[in-house]
Enzyme design. Structure first.
Site, PDB file in Angstrom:
ATOM      1  N   THR A 200      -1.231  -4.669  -0.456  1.00 11.61           N
ATOM      2  CA  THR A 200      -1.439  -4.953   0.965  1.00 11.61           C
ATOM      3  C   THR A 200      -2.265  -3.889   1.677  1.00 11.61           C
ATOM      4  O   THR A 200      -2.888  -4.180   2.703  1.00 11.61           O
ATOM      5  CB  THR A 200      -0.095  -5.115   1.704  1.00 11.61           C
ATOM      6  OG1 THR A 200       0.660  -3.911   1.605  1.00 11.61           O
ATOM      7  CG2 THR A 200       0.703  -6.268   1.098  1.00 11.61           C
ATOM      8  N   LEU A 266      -2.839  -4.720   7.313  1.00  4.06           N
ATOM      9  CA  LEU A 266      -2.212  -5.989   7.707  1.00  4.06           C
ATOM     10  C   LEU A 266      -1.362  -6.519   6.556  1.00  4.06           C
ATOM     11  O   LEU A 266      -1.647  -7.575   5.968  1.00  4.06           O
ATOM     12  CB  LEU A 266      -3.276  -7.006   8.120  1.00  4.06           C
ATOM     13  CG  LEU A 266      -4.047  -6.707   9.406  1.00  4.06           C
ATOM     14  CD1 LEU A 266      -4.759  -7.961   9.900  1.00  4.06           C
ATOM     15  CD2 LEU A 266      -3.144  -6.160  10.505  1.00  4.06           C
ATOM     16  N   HIS A 267      -0.288  -5.794   6.262  1.00  2.00           N
ATOM     17  CA  HIS A 267       0.609  -6.173   5.166  1.00  2.00           C
ATOM     18  C   HIS A 267       1.131  -7.601   5.338  1.00  2.00           C
ATOM     19  O   HIS A 267       1.054  -8.423   4.423  1.00  2.00           O
ATOM     20  CB  HIS A 267       1.812  -5.224   5.117  1.00  2.00           C
ATOM     21  CG  HIS A 267       1.485  -3.785   5.211  1.00  2.00           C
ATOM     22  ND1 HIS A 267       1.025  -3.048   4.132  1.00  2.00           N
ATOM     23  CD2 HIS A 267       1.557  -2.900   6.245  1.00  2.00           C
ATOM     24  CE1 HIS A 267       0.840  -1.799   4.498  1.00  2.00           C
ATOM     25  NE2 HIS A 267       1.155  -1.688   5.777  1.00  2.00           N
ATOM     26  N   ASP A 268       1.682  -7.887   6.507  1.00  2.53           N
ATOM     27  CA  ASP A 268       2.424  -9.127   6.709  1.00  2.53           C
ATOM     28  C   ASP A 268       1.525 -10.358   6.860  1.00  2.53           C
ATOM     29  O   ASP A 268       1.852 -11.423   6.320  1.00  2.53           O
ATOM     30  CB  ASP A 268       3.357  -8.980   7.905  1.00  2.53           C
ATOM     31  CG  ASP A 268       4.393  -7.881   7.685  1.00  2.53           C
ATOM     32  OD1 ASP A 268       4.566  -7.454   6.527  1.00  2.53           O
ATOM     33  OD2 ASP A 268       5.025  -7.448   8.663  1.00  2.53           O
TER      34      ASP A 268
END
Length: 344
Positions: A200, A266-268
């Site tokens: 991520t 922007l992991h999610d």
């Protein structure tokens, strides 16, 4: 094709908010519920953020449920330094007028899975407390989901909270261990997709990309710069873009202070995108587990690539992604959604 039912468990958080907006903007997703989990901020702030985002985006009919106020066994730690005092950076959304469900987040997981057996796509972008409690309540839950995507862990990669632990797993390692155990032995077509920091952190939002998002929304906007005064308010004409820019500015500043540059991971949103299109990422199957007792390594996620444990794989671990493809899709979808929202 009719949209797929999607249930998301979040600790909203700046990047969780971006993930929710991506799901709102995706025509192939029908969001059937949001579980609020304590993590980036306390669970009451998470609930407020989720309800406020739904109202900002004109989304109705999506139930929001409150989860546990604490992890399974550990005291709660939160990350206001990363996401701001209320979880959305500098963004200030109107107080929501809608209400939470009368059942908790664990029950919401179970209800959604039972209502859409074999069809539900589950996404977890925060600590796994709610999901672990849901599996305790309904041990058949793993077999009821079509797909589960988890943002968490770090595989052969440094942590972002301790030298070895990623934030979500660090907050509640016991719940992560229970969830990974619950999905063991289900077969290769049922094991969760797990996206760790090793993957991520390739999804790095920059001021340039944020400006492209504003342009796609048809919004006026002033490009962000490290030279700007801290907390400079967005001047975007589009209300959604304005909220996202105010949230992202705080996130940019945090990453800069950590020595990572004026950008934000922007992991999610990547997890949300992969949940709808698993082909965005290349995976390796492995048995994974969580260290619970190590003095220096509590919360570390371990992948047994070489099958030393003799266990069957219980996860598909993301190992490669094309960030350009992801951001092109994110900007196209969220930009069009924001533009439509502004003209509705």
């Amino acid at each position: 094709m009719s949209p797929a039912p999607v249930f998301v468990d979040v600790d909203t958080g700046v990047d969780d908010a971006m993930a929710l907006v991506y799901l709102f903007a995706s025509p192939e997703a029908e969001l059937v519920g949001i579980a609020s989990t304590a993590g980036n901020v306390d669970v009451h702030a998470v609930c407020r953020n989720n309800l406020a985002l739904l109202e900002l985006c004109g989304i109705t009919g999506v139930p929001v449920s409150r989860g546990s106020e604490t992890p399974l066994t550990a005291p709660l730690c939160t990350a206001e330094d990363t996401h701001g005092p209320e979880g959305l950076g500098y963004a200030q959304l109107p107080a929501p007028t809608s209400e939470l469900t009368d059942h908790d987040a664990a029950q919401a997981w179970v209800r959604a899975a039972r209502a859409h057996p074999g069809e539900l796509i589950g996404i977890a972008t925060g600590p796994l407390t709610n999901l672990a409690l849901a599996v305790r309540a309904e041990p058949e839950l793993p077999g009821l989901l079509k797909r589960l995507v988890i943002m968490g862990g770090a595989f052969d990669y440094r942590g972002n909270t301790t030298p070895v632990a990623e934030w979500n797993t660090h907050v509640d390692p016991e719940s992560a261990a229970e969830v990974f155990a619950a999905w063991s032995g289900l077969g290769a077509d049922r094991i969760p997709i797990v996206l760790g920091l090793n993957l991520t952190e390739h999804a790095a939002m920059t001021p340039e990309l944020l400006s492209q998002l504003a342009a796609a929304a048809g919004s006026t906007s002033s490009p962000m710069s490290i030279a700007d005064a801290r907390g400079t308010a967005s001047t975007a004409s589009n209300p959604l873009i304005r909220a996202l820019e105010d949230a992202m500015r705080f996130y940019f500043e945090f990453h800069h202070d950590q020595g990572e540059g004026y950008l934000a991971h922007l992991h999610d949103p990547l997890a949300a995108a992969v949940a709808l299109d698993p082909g965005l990422v290349r995976y390796r199957a492995a048995a994974i587990d969580v260290e619970l007792t190590g003095t220096l390594t509590r919360g570390m996620t371990i992948a047994d690539w070489s099958k030393h444990w003799g266990r069957e794989p219980n996860a598909l671990i993301g190992v490669e992604v094309d960030p350009t493809m992801f951001f092109d899709r994110f900007i196209e979808r969220v930009g069009a959604f924001a533009r439509q929202l502004d003209h509705s």
